[in-house]
Enzyme design. Structure first.
Site, PDB file in Angstrom:
ATOM      1  N   GLN A   1      -4.961  -6.140  14.780  1.00 25.12           N
ATOM      2  CA  GLN A   1      -3.565  -5.734  14.642  1.00 25.12           C
ATOM      3  C   GLN A   1      -2.908  -6.458  13.459  1.00 25.12           C
ATOM      4  O   GLN A   1      -3.546  -6.700  12.451  1.00 25.12           O
ATOM      5  CB  GLN A   1      -2.791  -5.952  15.950  1.00 25.12           C
ATOM      6  CG  GLN A   1      -3.207  -5.024  17.072  1.00 25.12           C
ATOM      7  CD  GLN A   1      -4.109  -5.678  18.080  1.00 25.12           C
ATOM      8  OE1 GLN A   1      -4.203  -6.885  18.198  1.00 25.12           O
ATOM      9  NE2 GLN A   1      -4.817  -4.866  18.823  1.00 25.12           N
TER      10      GLN A   1
ATOM     11  N   GLY B   1      -6.758   8.060  15.810  1.00 27.58           N
ATOM     12  CA  GLY B   1      -6.571   9.201  14.927  1.00 27.58           C
ATOM     13  C   GLY B   1      -5.116   9.549  14.705  1.00 27.58           C
ATOM     14  O   GLY B   1      -4.792  10.549  14.058  1.00 27.58           O
TER      15      GLY B   1
ATOM     16  N   THR C   1       2.040  -5.696  20.481  1.00 23.85           N
ATOM     17  CA  THR C   1       0.850  -5.747  21.314  1.00 23.85           C
ATOM     18  C   THR C   1       1.046  -6.834  22.370  1.00 23.85           C
ATOM     19  O   THR C   1       2.103  -7.468  22.427  1.00 23.85           O
ATOM     20  CB  THR C   1      -0.401  -5.990  20.449  1.00 23.85           C
ATOM     21  OG1 THR C   1      -1.574  -5.729  21.226  1.00 23.85           O
ATOM     22  CG2 THR C   1      -0.446  -7.403  19.889  1.00 23.85           C
TER      23      THR C   1
ATOM     24  N   ASP D   1      -3.513  -2.243  10.440  1.00 24.19           N
ATOM     25  CA  ASP D   1      -4.071  -1.197   9.559  1.00 24.19           C
ATOM     26  C   ASP D   1      -3.947  -1.559   8.082  1.00 24.19           C
ATOM     27  O   ASP D   1      -3.837  -0.682   7.224  1.00 24.19           O
ATOM     28  CB  ASP D   1      -3.380   0.158   9.805  1.00 24.19           C
ATOM     29  CG  ASP D   1      -3.347   0.541  11.271  1.00 24.19           C
ATOM     30  OD1 ASP D   1      -4.428   0.525  11.889  1.00 24.19           O
ATOM     31  OD2 ASP D   1      -2.263   0.841  11.793  1.00 24.19           O
ATOM     32  N   GLU D   2      -3.996  -2.846   7.770  1.00 22.24           N
ATOM     33  CA  GLU D   2      -3.786  -3.274   6.386  1.00 22.24           C
ATOM     34  C   GLU D   2      -5.052  -3.239   5.535  1.00 22.24           C
ATOM     35  O   GLU D   2      -4.997  -3.505   4.340  1.00 22.24           O
ATOM     36  CB  GLU D   2      -3.222  -4.714   6.349  1.00 22.24           C
ATOM     37  CG  GLU D   2      -1.917  -4.915   7.075  1.00 22.24           C
ATOM     38  CD  GLU D   2      -2.114  -5.439   8.488  1.00 22.24           C
ATOM     39  OE1 GLU D   2      -1.126  -5.871   9.094  1.00 22.24           O
ATOM     40  OE2 GLU D   2      -3.272  -5.399   8.978  1.00 22.24           O
TER      41      GLU D   2
ATOM     42  N   GLY E   1      -9.078  -0.689  15.683  1.00 26.81           N
ATOM     43  CA  GLY E   1     -10.374  -0.505  15.045  1.00 26.81           C
ATOM     44  C   GLY E   1     -10.333  -0.790  13.566  1.00 26.81           C
ATOM     45  O   GLY E   1      -9.266  -0.880  12.959  1.00 26.81           O
ATOM     46  N   HIS E   2     -11.504  -0.962  12.993  1.00 24.57           N
ATOM     47  CA  HIS E   2     -11.599  -1.101  11.550  1.00 24.57           C
ATOM     48  C   HIS E   2     -12.912  -0.491  11.078  1.00 24.57           C
ATOM     49  O   HIS E   2     -13.879  -0.394  11.819  1.00 24.57           O
ATOM     50  CB  HIS E   2     -11.469  -2.561  11.107  1.00 24.57           C
ATOM     51  CG  HIS E   2     -12.386  -3.505  11.801  1.00 24.57           C
ATOM     52  ND1 HIS E   2     -12.003  -4.226  12.904  1.00 24.57           N
ATOM     53  CD2 HIS E   2     -13.678  -3.839  11.575  1.00 24.57           C
ATOM     54  CE1 HIS E   2     -13.014  -4.974  13.315  1.00 24.57           C
ATOM     55  NE2 HIS E   2     -14.041  -4.758  12.533  1.00 24.57           N
TER      56      HIS E   2
ATOM     57  N   LYS F   1      -5.001  -1.420  -1.185  1.00 23.69           N
ATOM     58  CA  LYS F   1      -4.549  -0.049  -1.457  1.00 23.69           C
ATOM     59  C   LYS F   1      -3.538   0.050  -2.594  1.00 23.69           C
ATOM     60  O   LYS F   1      -2.645   0.909  -2.568  1.00 23.69           O
ATOM     61  CB  LYS F   1      -4.001   0.594  -0.180  1.00 23.69           C
ATOM     62  CG  LYS F   1      -5.089   0.856   0.862  1.00 23.69           C
ATOM     63  CD  LYS F   1      -4.640   1.853   1.907  1.00 23.69           C
ATOM     64  CE  LYS F   1      -5.817   2.311   2.760  1.00 23.69           C
ATOM     65  NZ  LYS F   1      -5.457   3.356   3.720  1.00 23.69           N
ATOM     66  N   LEU F   2      -3.677  -0.801  -3.583  1.00 23.11           N
ATOM     67  CA  LEU F   2      -2.811  -0.696  -4.756  1.00 23.11           C
ATOM     68  C   LEU F   2      -2.983   0.662  -5.432  1.00 23.11           C
ATOM     69  O   LEU F   2      -2.024   1.220  -5.982  1.00 23.11           O
ATOM     70  CB  LEU F   2      -3.135  -1.829  -5.738  1.00 23.11           C
ATOM     71  CG  LEU F   2      -2.293  -1.898  -7.006  1.00 23.11           C
ATOM     72  CD1 LEU F   2      -0.838  -2.218  -6.667  1.00 23.11           C
ATOM     73  CD2 LEU F   2      -2.858  -2.940  -7.974  1.00 23.11           C
TER      74      LEU F   2
END
Length: 430
Positions: free
Chosen positions: A224, A302, A239, A13-14, A40-41, A331-332
């Site tokens: 992942q 979700g 995983t 999720d990065e 997902g992405h 996400k800075l």
């Protein structure tokens, strides 16, 4: 000209989707090499938003070939569903823009059912799987009883393979007190989807070798994150596949020398979905603030993500285990407005200082983060597209992260929009 491998440098999720989409504009081929439809992405291309779980990012971009490699476990019904969903958004998926390894292992309904039974029947010991059959499918692959995509093209060979598969699964089902599955049920499941997925099958290792020799730019898209690697992650809360960069070779059939530049993706803070150790996790209003500002909810499930400060020890480990050449820091902007920001630089475990997270599950649970406090910034980084747009203290934060993890920041992402990216080094030009 280098090929590029993109791997998550944390627990997934990065923000790999945006970075892969940004890089795929320069790529001729985009390859998925591990995992399944459990991660997902989200891609933002112009005004369109695409949510992918199994398909490579390249399929939504013209003149780019998407490839699903042999290291992926493939749910054929999920693949067909995702193709149909894209068609509804105006994206046509055909053999022109998608190929799937003929030796990819298939996920069947019995894998999904077994996955859910194990997860729901293990109170206090949940791994945190998505219950999509990924782990059980990999088990069958290693156990040499899996059904592979190529088998659908030879239906006359399926009965003995199904018999071997069910000898294992029906024994498990008897142990759970469940009704056994008939061979005809599995045969119907396979023949019912064959014509939807067989048109995409190909000898992927040869396809990629030809592309490499032809000077094509190949982008390997990891799912992942490296801390979920079955060997190098926080086992057993991982995983079922290798997620480090070396898997790009194994999971595609291309030799390791052809991999090229390894780009690790890391958030400016840390998140994790599901169970497992998380030394820097925040259970206070700061953690809640990060989660709300970062919209930290899983693309596939979700589920609310756990949030914490940036852990330089873990990312430094990933830099080494994946051979990362550069980092894309994402996400800075979520950290805008904090008076101070903390970064984990070491762990204290029973009075002993560690610069890495030990493999021992017991030691991981006792790890107490040692923090360095860095002044925050009052200005905004959101939407910045050059260093000149960043507050001075934000630049200092990025530079300090580089020092602590032992790798340069090659790209800096300041919003979900693909153009809100500061490029220091283009991985394809390495």
């Amino acid at each position: 000209m280098a090929n590029v491998v993109v791997v998550g440098a944390q627990w997934g999720d990065e923000g790999k989707g945006k970075i892969v989409d940004w890089l795929s504009e320069q790529a001729d081929v985009v390859v998925r090499f591990q995992g399944g439809h459990n991660a997902g992405h989200t891609l933002v291309v112009g005004e369109a938003v695409y949510k992918l779980s199994l398909l490579p990012s390249g399929v939504v971009r013209p003149n780019t070939l998407g490839v699903i490699g042999n290291g992926v476990v493939l749910d054929p019904y999920a693949l067909a569903s995702e193709i149909d969903r894209l068609a509804g958004q105006g994206v046509t998926v055909s053999r022109e823009n998608l190929r799937v390894a003929d030796n990819a292992t298939l996920i069947l309904s019995l894998h999904r059912e077994l996955d859910a039974l194990r997860e729901d029947g293990a109170p206090g010991t949940k791994i945190g799987t998505t219950k999509r059959g990924i782990g059980p499918a990999y088990e069958d692959k290693v156990g040499r009883r899996a059904i592979r995509l190529m088998d659908l093209a030879e239906p006359e060979t399926l009965p003995p393979k199904i018999e071997r598969l069910l000898a294992h699964h029906n024994a498990l089902r008897r142990g759970f007190g469940l009704e056994e599955i008939s061979e005809q049920t599995i045969l119907d499941e396979l023949t019912g989807i064959a014509e939807r997925v067989l048109p995409y099958q190909d000898t992927v290792w040869r396809l990629l070798d030809d592309a490499r020799r032809g000077g094509k730019r190949i982008l390997f898209e990891g799912a992942q994150g490296a801390l979920l690697d079955v060997d190098h992650g926080t086992y057993p809360f991982v995983t079922s596949s290798n997620t480090v960069a070396g898997q790009a070779a194994t999971g595609s059939g291309l030799g390791p020398r052809a991999i090229g530049y390894v780009l690790g993706i890391a958030k400016a803070y840390t998140t994790r979905v599901g169970e497992g150790p998380f030394p820097t996790e925040l259970h206070d209003e700061i953690g809640q603030r990060i989660g709300e500002r970062g919209h930290e909810f899983g693309t596939v499930t979700g589920r609310k993500r756990r949030c914490g400060w940036f852990d330089a020890c873990l990312v430094r480990q990933t830099v080494k285990t994946s051979g990362i050449d550069g980092i894309a820091l994402t996400k800075l902007d979520v950290l805008d407005g904090f008076d101070e920001i903390r970064v984990c630089t070491a762990y204290d475990i029973d009075g002993q200082r560690f610069d890495h997270l030990p493999a021992s599950q017991a030691a991981q649970q006792r790890a107490v983060p040692v923090y360095e406090t860095i002044p925050g910034w009052s200005g905004t980084t959101a939407g910045a597209r050059s260093w000149a747009d960043l507050p001075a203290q934000a630049i200092k934060y990025v530079r300090r992260i580089e020092e602590l993890i032992g790798a340069p920041v090659a790209l800096l992402s300041t919003s979900p929009e693909r153009d809100d990216t500061i490029l220091m080094h283009n991985p394809f030009e390495d």
